[in-house]
Design an enzyme around this catalytic site. Sequence first.
Site, PDB file in Angstrom:
ATOM      1  N   HIS A 222      95.003  37.016  54.852  1.00 27.11           N
ATOM      2  CA  HIS A 222      93.652  36.916  53.975  1.00 27.11           C
ATOM      3  C   HIS A 222      92.654  35.860  54.398  1.00 27.11           C
ATOM      4  O   HIS A 222      93.257  35.128  55.698  1.00 27.11           O
ATOM      5  CB  HIS A 222      94.320  36.746  52.174  1.00 27.11           C
ATOM      6  CG  HIS A 222      93.172  36.214  51.553  1.00 27.11           C
ATOM      7  ND1 HIS A 222      92.553  37.283  50.774  1.00 27.11           N
ATOM      8  CD2 HIS A 222      92.296  35.744  51.666  1.00 27.11           C
ATOM      9  CE1 HIS A 222      91.658  36.710  50.433  1.00 27.11           C
ATOM     10  NE2 HIS A 222      91.113  35.415  50.742  1.00 27.11           N
ATOM     11  N   CYS A 223      91.413  36.393  54.892  1.00 25.50           N
ATOM     12  CA  CYS A 223      91.081  35.164  56.109  1.00 25.50           C
ATOM     13  C   CYS A 223      89.776  34.978  54.684  1.00 25.50           C
ATOM     14  O   CYS A 223      89.137  36.020  54.396  1.00 25.50           O
ATOM     15  CB  CYS A 223      89.918  36.458  56.582  1.00 25.50           C
ATOM     16  SG  CYS A 223      88.890  35.278  57.657  1.00 25.50           S
ATOM     17  N   VAL A 224      89.962  33.733  54.668  1.00 25.29           N
ATOM     18  CA  VAL A 224      88.545  32.548  53.243  1.00 25.29           C
ATOM     19  C   VAL A 224      87.107  32.888  54.366  1.00 25.29           C
ATOM     20  O   VAL A 224      86.480  33.050  53.276  1.00 25.29           O
ATOM     21  CB  VAL A 224      88.332  31.454  53.182  1.00 25.29           C
ATOM     22  CG1 VAL A 224      90.015  31.018  52.956  1.00 25.29           C
ATOM     23  CG2 VAL A 224      89.182  31.102  54.337  1.00 25.29           C
TER      24      VAL A 224
ATOM     25  N   ASN B  82      88.527  38.261  51.679  1.00 25.25           N
ATOM     26  CA  ASN B  82      88.944  39.791  52.005  1.00 25.25           C
ATOM     27  C   ASN B  82      89.943  39.677  52.440  1.00 25.25           C
ATOM     28  O   ASN B  82      90.183  39.040  53.121  1.00 25.25           O
ATOM     29  CB  ASN B  82      88.275  40.804  52.017  1.00 25.25           C
ATOM     30  CG  ASN B  82      89.436  42.224  51.936  1.00 25.25           C
ATOM     31  OD1 ASN B  82      88.885  42.037  51.032  1.00 25.25           O
ATOM     32  ND2 ASN B  82      87.548  42.784  52.247  1.00 25.25           N
TER      33      ASN B  82
END
Length: 291
Positions: free
Chosen positions: A140-142, A146
């Site tokens: 999960h990429c801040v 998403n």
Amino acid sequence: MNLFRFCSGLKVLGYFMILLVFAVVSVSYYAVVVSTWWPILINGDHRALSVLAALIVFVFHFLLIMLLWSYFTVVFTDPGSVPEHFRRELGSDSFEAATTSTDQGAFGSLGYCSKCRNVKPPRCHHCSVCQRCVLKMDHHCVWIVNCVGARNYKFFLLFLLYTFLETMLDVVVLLPSFIEFFSQAIKHSSSPGKLASLVLAFVLNLAFVLSLLCFVVMHLSLLSTNTTSVEVHEKNGEVRWKYDLGKKKNFEQVFGKKKSFWLLPLYSKDDLEGLTSLQGLEFPTRSDIDP
């Protein structure tokens, strides 16, 4: 105490990161184009310098367009979730019963998510931030608010690539001005606002270049072995990874077979219909290893 319930707070942080991305782009644009190279291009006193300025301005805008295109694509593209038709009658109340199921089917061994209470295809993992299972989840990429998964991993890699190239360009073209900054600061020959924006842009881009270099190298290594960030901890020292089909095929599993689309944040119709890995439900494995 369940620390995972605080993971939803990362979504709020993600929206701040989006604003930070646009802030860095704005500062860099002002320092590189508006303040430094556009005046040189317009002035045109030296032909060679004007040609260099035109080239820099063109490349800067090209990389910026590709960066933003890739960024918006990865932000708004769903990484993939378990579809309704994939559900199986496994007795979802029993995790043990589900995980010992002998159902192999066309998709190989199935897993079971006790949080979603649903079966999941191979390489699928539960995201504690998104509160759902993501197909071929990488992380999960801040920065994009998403998850990165089967259907947007290519777009994420292109975002990394174009951001690295753009920030590298900024560092190179701002370096002479950054060195000159010290003499101008002593002589007070330039406005404080211009000097501040130049230094801020140079420092920010240099920091991004150094950090992105690590990420680019890491993901190139993962791409070459057809491995996700999550699966690195699952391989358990396996000498042969069952999804490692060779560097060329591993690359095609993510970027598709149409070479003309490799550097674009989109897929050809043939790749979308022909590559099962892009759907995230079924993945080819090595023939010399039992699935």
